[in-house]
Design a protein around this motif. Structure first.
Motif, short mmCIF file in Angstrom:
data_model
loop_
_atom_site.label_atom_id
_atom_site.label_comp_id
_atom_site.label_asym_id
_atom_site.label_seq_id
_atom_site.Cartn_x
_atom_site.Cartn_y
_atom_site.Cartn_z
N MET A 1 0.85 -1.19 0.00
CA MET A 1 0.00 0.00 0.00
C MET A 1 0.88 1.23 0.00
SD MET A 1 -2.87 0.94 2.81
CE MET A 1 -1.73 1.26 4.11
N ARG A 2 0.53 2.25 -0.79
CA ARG A 2 1.42 3.41 -0.83
C ARG A 2 1.20 4.27 0.39
NH1 ARG A 2 -0.72 8.07 -2.74
NH2 ARG A 2 1.25 8.99 -3.41
N VAL A 3 2.30 4.89 0.78
CA VAL A 3 2.18 5.84 1.89
C VAL A 3 2.66 7.19 1.39
CG1 VAL A 3 2.39 4.28 3.85
CG2 VAL A 3 4.44 5.07 2.68
N SER A 4 2.03 8.24 1.88
CA SER A 4 2.46 9.56 1.47
C SER A 4 3.61 10.01 2.36
CB SER A 4 1.30 10.55 1.59
OG SER A 4 0.97 10.69 2.94
N THR A 5 4.45 10.93 1.83
CA THR A 5 5.60 11.44 2.58
C THR A 5 5.14 12.07 3.90
OG1 THR A 5 6.60 11.93 0.46
CG2 THR A 5 7.62 12.90 2.41
N GLU B 1 -4.51 8.71 2.98
CA GLU B 1 -3.27 9.24 2.45
C GLU B 1 -2.73 8.35 1.35
OE1 GLU B 1 -1.07 12.00 3.40
OE2 GLU B 1 -3.01 12.73 4.05
N SER B 2 -2.96 7.07 1.52
CA SER B 2 -2.41 6.19 0.48
C SER B 2 -3.09 6.44 -0.86
CB SER B 2 -2.53 4.73 0.88
OG SER B 2 -3.80 4.23 0.54
N VAL C 1 3.45 19.16 -1.09
CA VAL C 1 3.60 17.93 -0.31
C VAL C 1 3.14 18.12 1.14
CG1 VAL C 1 5.99 18.40 0.34
CG2 VAL C 1 5.18 16.06 0.23
N ILE D 1 4.50 18.25 -5.94
CA ILE D 1 5.70 18.31 -5.08
C ILE D 1 5.64 19.54 -4.18
CG2 ILE D 1 8.18 18.67 -5.04
CD1 ILE D 1 8.37 16.98 -7.55
N GLY E 1 -2.40 11.10 -0.80
CA GLY E 1 -1.20 11.78 -0.34
C GLY E 1 -0.11 11.82 -1.39
N VAL E 2 0.77 12.81 -1.25
CA VAL E 2 1.88 12.97 -2.18
C VAL E 2 3.06 12.19 -1.65
CG1 VAL E 2 3.54 14.62 -3.09
CG2 VAL E 2 1.12 15.23 -2.92
N ASN E 3 3.65 11.38 -2.50
CA ASN E 3 4.88 10.68 -2.12
C ASN E 3 6.01 11.26 -2.94
OD1 ASN E 3 7.08 8.86 -1.98
ND2 ASN E 3 5.68 7.24 -1.32
N LEU E 4 6.95 11.89 -2.28
CA LEU E 4 8.00 12.61 -2.98
C LEU E 4 8.81 11.72 -3.90
CD1 LEU E 4 9.35 15.15 -0.37
CD2 LEU E 4 8.05 15.58 -2.44
N ARG F 1 -3.53 14.77 -4.23
CA ARG F 1 -2.62 14.82 -5.38
C ARG F 1 -3.39 14.72 -6.68
NH1 ARG F 1 -0.59 9.13 -6.84
NH2 ARG F 1 -2.23 7.87 -5.89
N PHE G 1 15.33 12.27 -4.22
CA PHE G 1 15.94 13.50 -4.68
C PHE G 1 17.42 13.55 -4.34
CE2 PHE G 1 12.75 16.00 -6.62
CZ PHE G 1 11.54 15.68 -6.03
#
Lengths: 506, 575
Positions: A1-5, B533-534, B28, B25, B537-540, B35, A503
């Motif tokens: 599952m993706r997680v946000s920063t 968030e999944s 974020v 970005i 949400g923004v994932n950098l 997003r 980055f």
């Protein structure tokens, strides 16, 4: 599952904050030594704590109360102990004084010592405690119980209770009048002069008048005339109209008729008369105060503490012999005293100045020797008995009376209560004080026992309180180091994870 | 030529994608940002007579990744968690207040009753009496402080409620405006205005921290917001205000009013700060206040009742020990001492009993309690002496009072140690009197075995001339001391300590529960946030990869232009 920063950051941050909060709480526990910082940390434990604290506090207060009660009772015990010693010394002196081999000078010296001890006893009864409260005046703590040797009790009968345990009250004082006062026993003599009866004119009829019940003692009264009127109606006129109102009483020959004079008029002396026979008109009798002069004096009183049924001495006149009397010759009988105690009766022929040893006449009679003197009249009575006063008298007064009698040498067998009876009375006073002392002792025991119970309870509660509210340091410190490690780990992993970013490689 | 167009379309598309990625970005850390994803689609192909030649790409839409269901879940849990958080914060304050040792009513009561017992041990001691007054004062002040603190909490609730309602109104106005803008934007060109939608969703989230809200989307794009049981605060483009009103029964409590007529809807609101404030006031602060008031009133009434029948050191009737409770301020706030002179503490009973010197039995008579004075001004409990004379034939005491007699049955073999209520005695009436004397209101304990004609006399402690000597009498102090453990509160079922313990337990349990529940809710909220968030949400790292992707696409697309130019030049140069 993706997680946000942002989520990664937030999650790590909140984990660290949680760790810090827990760590802070553990720190506070350790620095205060308490497991429960707020009631909400352990609601049921908090309430238990409140209850235990309350019970513990109550036990402590009861013990404080018990101390005060004990102090008061110890002071009282001391006073009673000293009083006992003094009374015993007074008794010894009294026994010595009553010994007939003393000279008057000896008796004066003994009397002086007794008086001095009495003053000390008085001072003891007015003892005050450390607060200035009188010990023996009941609730009236500012009032002196006995002002002087002759005064009455000035306090009240209050007894102060002190609470030494749950629902346990103990008395801490006794009113003076329960300790220093008792009834007084003495030997009393009561005389009754039998009224004399004289016919004013020689009576030729068979009329007779006898006094059947007279309770007037030795009081004198004006003569009572009793005159027969043939009437009609046939009646006796009682009273002469001068000293007493004249009252007619119907009489039918040959009687007999009993008249209680006090029912005719209250001014009559208290007697009943028996009328009999067949009077003729104007037959008159006159009743006057008896003129007997008989005396009964106690000369030896060896049974000092003995109580006995009242002894009644009744005098009977000599009957002169008349061999010529018809229808039967009269045999002479010498004057005698009839002595009875209600169970047994004895008679002694009377000779003026004779001594009679009562217990030799009958076994139920007391060990008294009496001297009979004077010229008693027919029917005169003397009653000797032991009486107890209804009201109580202070022992100071009893002792003072004895000491004064001793100085004047009025301590003979006939001077009750200042004779051997004084020893009886002193023993009674002594017994009262010893009883009071036993009570005080019992109370002190009760207080002691209750103290032990309270101490036990106190200890148990402290222990329970400690178990609930005190921190287990071993557990807390190991928890502290665990939490510190956890926080460190969270902080380190945070810094490491945050550095990871694509980055960095672009 | 079409190659140029295709290249241009690719460039524009890549530019758009890069912009969107940069937008992601840069946002974020923006609160509530969802997003945005660029949807690319092929352009319509050209028919070249037998076959289709593709004509490039264009951006079909920029969509925001947003899940309605998850967003709703987040709002629900946010409201609940916030309610518990607010509740917890205030409950903890009350809990701390009750747990603070320097304010503890428990130790205050103990201090007072200990001082009472010390006076009972030593009634004539002025210092002991002074300590009793000081302790009573301390206790009163603790009550006063507790009351003022709880009042302060109540006022804090009021003011927080006021602020919250104002904030709610500002937010609902904002939502209404956004509704208008969104409707216009949608109506205008049919594409969703993502940032406006984000803003609106953010506002709705913020709203749910204040109240539980239900949001219903309309077909024209506007969102209607409802609170409580169907009260709409945003309907279309207009916002309906909530306001602060007061309950007419108690103007110190703020309630939530709805709409122009200010209908009180407090009972229907749940969730969020507002729900938390209303609940904590109702479940924790109000019960705590009324409980402490009941304790104070119980203290005042019971101590006063016993004190008025006692006698002071100066021989006067005791009167009130505490000032009677002022109904306007209520018990805890108004409790204070009514006496200042230690000599005015009524420690003695108004009657004493004595036994006749000539009694020969073992009987005793003790006065147990006195409930009223017959003449408070003269400090007398009975109008004249009462004598008790024992009749051994009838096994009863003949009670003589004011010229009349009554019978008090007493069987020495069964009744020794029992308590008798004298107010139940029925006295004779001897003409010319037409009424019997009022039976004295006191109880006595009879003990022992009396003998025929044994006598007891009961008389006033203060005689007819006002003289009072029984200064060592401590019976009234013992009675006041008994109040510490007597069950006199709540219908004679609880003592002071019991009552206070129940209060502390209730607050502590509620606080503890709220804590536990809040942790649970927080956990739930975090989980839901994670799922939300999944999606949104923004994932950098992901955006970084996207940047590379679109950058390469842009570079490749610019090569198309270059090649197209080269082809054109080749063609031109060939002529």
């Amino acid at each position: 599952m993706r997680v946000s920063t942002a989520y990664i950051f937030d999650q790590n941050l909140s984990a660290m904050l949680n760790q810090q909060t827990e760590l802070g709480k553990t720190q506070l526990q350790i620095s205060t030594g308490k497991r429960i910082l707020n009631p909400s940390d352990d609601p049921s434990g908090s309430v238990q704590m409140l209850n235990l604290q309350r019970e513990f506090n109550l036990s402590e207060q009861y013990m404080t109360n018990a101390d005060k009660a004990e102090n008061k009772q110890i002071i009282e015990e001391g006073v009673l102990a000293s009083s006992t010693d003094m009374l015993q010394r007074i008794r010894e002196l009294a026994v010595q004084a009553l010994n007939s081999s003393n000279t008057q000078a000896d008796k004066q010296a003994i009397a002086a010592e007794i008086k001095q001890l009495n003053e000390q006893l008085l001072a003891l009864s007015n003892t005050r405690d450390s607060n200035g409260d009188y010990l023996f005046s009941g609730f009236a703590s500012n009032t002196q119980p006995y002002q002087n040797l002759n005064s009455d009790y000035q306090g009240d009968e209050g007894q102060r209770n002190i609470q030494v345990g749950a629902g346990v009250l103990v008395e801490t004082n006794d009113p003076g009048n329960q300790i220093f006062e008792s009834p007084v026993i003495s030997t009393t003599k009561t005389s009754t002069l039998a009224p004399a009866i004289a016919p004013t004119l020689d009576i030729t009829s068979t009329a007779q008048l006898n006094v059947s019940a007279y309770t007037g003692g030795t009081a004198t009264f004006s003569p009572v005339d009793v005159t027969y009127q043939a009437g009609p109606p046939t009646e006796y006129l009682i009273g002469d109209g001068v000293n007493y109102p004249q009252v007619p009483v119907a009489y039918t020959a040959p009687g007999p008729l009993t008249v209680d004079l006090s029912t005719l008029d209250p001014s009559y002396p208290p007697m009943s008369i028996d009328l009999s026979g067949t009077p003729i008109d104007t037959d008159t009798f006159q009743i006057t105060t008896g003129a007997g002069t008989g005396q009964v004096e106690i000369t030896i009183d060896s049974g000092v503490s003995e109580t006995f049924s009242p002894i009644t001495f009744t005098f009977h006149e000599e009957i002169v012999a008349d061999p010529l009397a018809l229808p039967v010759p009269i045999v002479g009988v010498p004057a005698y005293y009839e002595i009875t105690d209600g169970t047994n009766t004895a008679t002694v022929d009377y000779i003026d100045g004779m001594s009679v040893d009562l217990d030799s006449l009958s076994t139920s009679f007391p060990q008294l020797t009496v001297k009979l003197t004077g010229a008693p009249a027919e029917g005169d009575t003397q009653v000797i008995e032991k009486t107890v006063t209804e009201n109580r008298q202070t022992l100071f007064k009893t002792i003072e009376n004895f000491a004064n009698a001793l100085i004047n040498n009025n301590v003979g067998p006939d001077d009750s209560p200042n004779n051997g009876d004084f020893l009886t009375n002193i023993s009674t006073s002594l017994a009262t004080i010893i009883d009071a002392r036993a009570n005080v002792g019992a109370r002190l025991n009760a207080i002691e026992q209750q103290n032990q119970i309270n101490e036990g309870l106190s200890f148990t509660m402290q222990k329970s309180l400690s178990e609930i509210q005190d921190l287990d340091y071993a557990e807390a410190i190991s928890r502290l180091s665990l939490q510190m490690t956890g926080l460190q780990a969270a902080q380190q992993s945070f810094s490491k994870v945050q550095n990871l970013s694509l980055f960095n490689y672009l | 030529m079409s190659m140029l167009n295709v290249g241009a379309s690719a460039l524009i598309t890549a530019q758009g994608s890069l912009s969107t990625t940069s937008h992601n970005i840069s946002n974020v850390n923006t609160e509530g940002y969802n997003r945005q994803i660029v949807e690319q689609g092929t352009r319509l192909p050209n028919f070249e007579g037998g076959y289709y030649i593709g004509s490039g790409v264009n951006i079909t839409s920029v969509e925001r990744r947003f899940d309605d269901f998850l967003a709703d879940q987040v709002r629900i849990f946010t409201s609940q968690e916030q309610q518990l958080d607010t509740f917890s914060a205030f409950a903890r304050q009350v809990d701390d207040l009750l747990g603070a040792p320097e304010l503890s009513l428990s130790s205050g009561l103990q201090g007072f009753f200990n001082a009472v017992q010390d006076v009972a041990d030593d009634p004539t001691s002025i210092p002991a009496r002074q300590v009793m007054l000081t302790e009573a004062d301390t206790l009163s002040q603790r009550f006063n402080t507790l009351d003022s603190q709880l009042t302060a909490f109540s006022e804090q609730v009021n003011s927080n409620l006021d602020t919250a309602i104002k904030d709610v109104n500002v937010i609902s106005a904002g939502i209404a405006n956004l509704n208008k803008a969104i409707t216009e934007a949608l109506g205008g060109n049919g594409t969703p205005p993502n940032d406006l939608l984000d803003q609106r969703d953010r506002l709705i989230n913020e709203l749910s921290t204040y109240l539980s809200v239900t949001s219903i989307e309309q077909s024209n794009g506007s969102m209607n917001i409802f609170v409580g049981k169907g009260q709409g605060i945003v309907v279309g483009q207009s916002a309906i205000e909530l306001s602060v009103t007061t309950d007419p029964a108690d103007t110190s409590r703020f309630e939530v009013g709805y709409g122009p007529s200010n209908i009180n809807i407090s009972s229907q609101l749940t969730g969020g700060t507002v729900g938390g404030l209303l609940t904590v006031r109702q479940d924790v602060i109000d019960p705590a206040r009324s409980e402490i008031d009941a304790l104070a009133v119980g203290m005042i009434d019971n101590v006063n009742a016993q004190h008025t029948v006692g006698i002071t050191l100066s021989g006067n009737a005791g009167g009130n020990f505490f000032e009677p409770a002022d109904p306007a301020i209520q018990g805890a706030g108004s409790i204070r001492l009514a006496i200042t002179d230690p000599r005015d503490i009524a420690v003695a009973f108004p009657v004493v009993s004595s036994k006749s010197q000539t009694n020969t039995g073992t009987a005793g008579l003790e006065i147990n309690t006195v409930t009223a004075l017959s003449n408070p001004v003269a400090a007398q409990a009975i109008n004249s002496d009462i004598t008790f004379s024992f009749d051994s034939v009838a096994n009863s005491y003949t009670v003589s009072y004011q010229g009349e007699t009554a019978t008090l049955p007493y069987n020495p073999s069964t009744d020794s140690g029992k308590t008798f209520d004298m107010s139940t005695l029925v006295f004779s009436i001897t003409p010319p009197a037409v009424t019997a004397p009022t039976a004295p209101s006191m109880t006595i304990t009879l003990t022992g075995v009396p003998v025929e004609a044994d006598q007891f006399t009961m008389s006033n402690s203060v005689d007819g001339l006002g003289n009072f000597t029984a200064v060592g009498d401590n019976r009234n102090a013992l009675e006041i001391g008994d109040l510490q453990i007597a069950k006199i509160l709540n219908g004679n079922s609880e003592s002071f300590g019991d009552s206070y313990g129940i209060l502390v337990a209730n607050v502590a349990t509620r606080t503890h529960q709220a804590d536990v529940n809040q942790k649970t809710q927080k956990g739930l909220l975090e989980q839901t946030n994670l799922r939300y968030e999944s999606v949104s949400g923004v994932n950098l790292d992901e955006e970084a990869a996207s940047l590379i992707k679109y950058q390469q696409a842009y570079q490749a697309a610019s090569q198309i232009i270059t090649v197209s130019n080269t082809v054109f030049n080749s063609l031109i140069n060939a002529m």
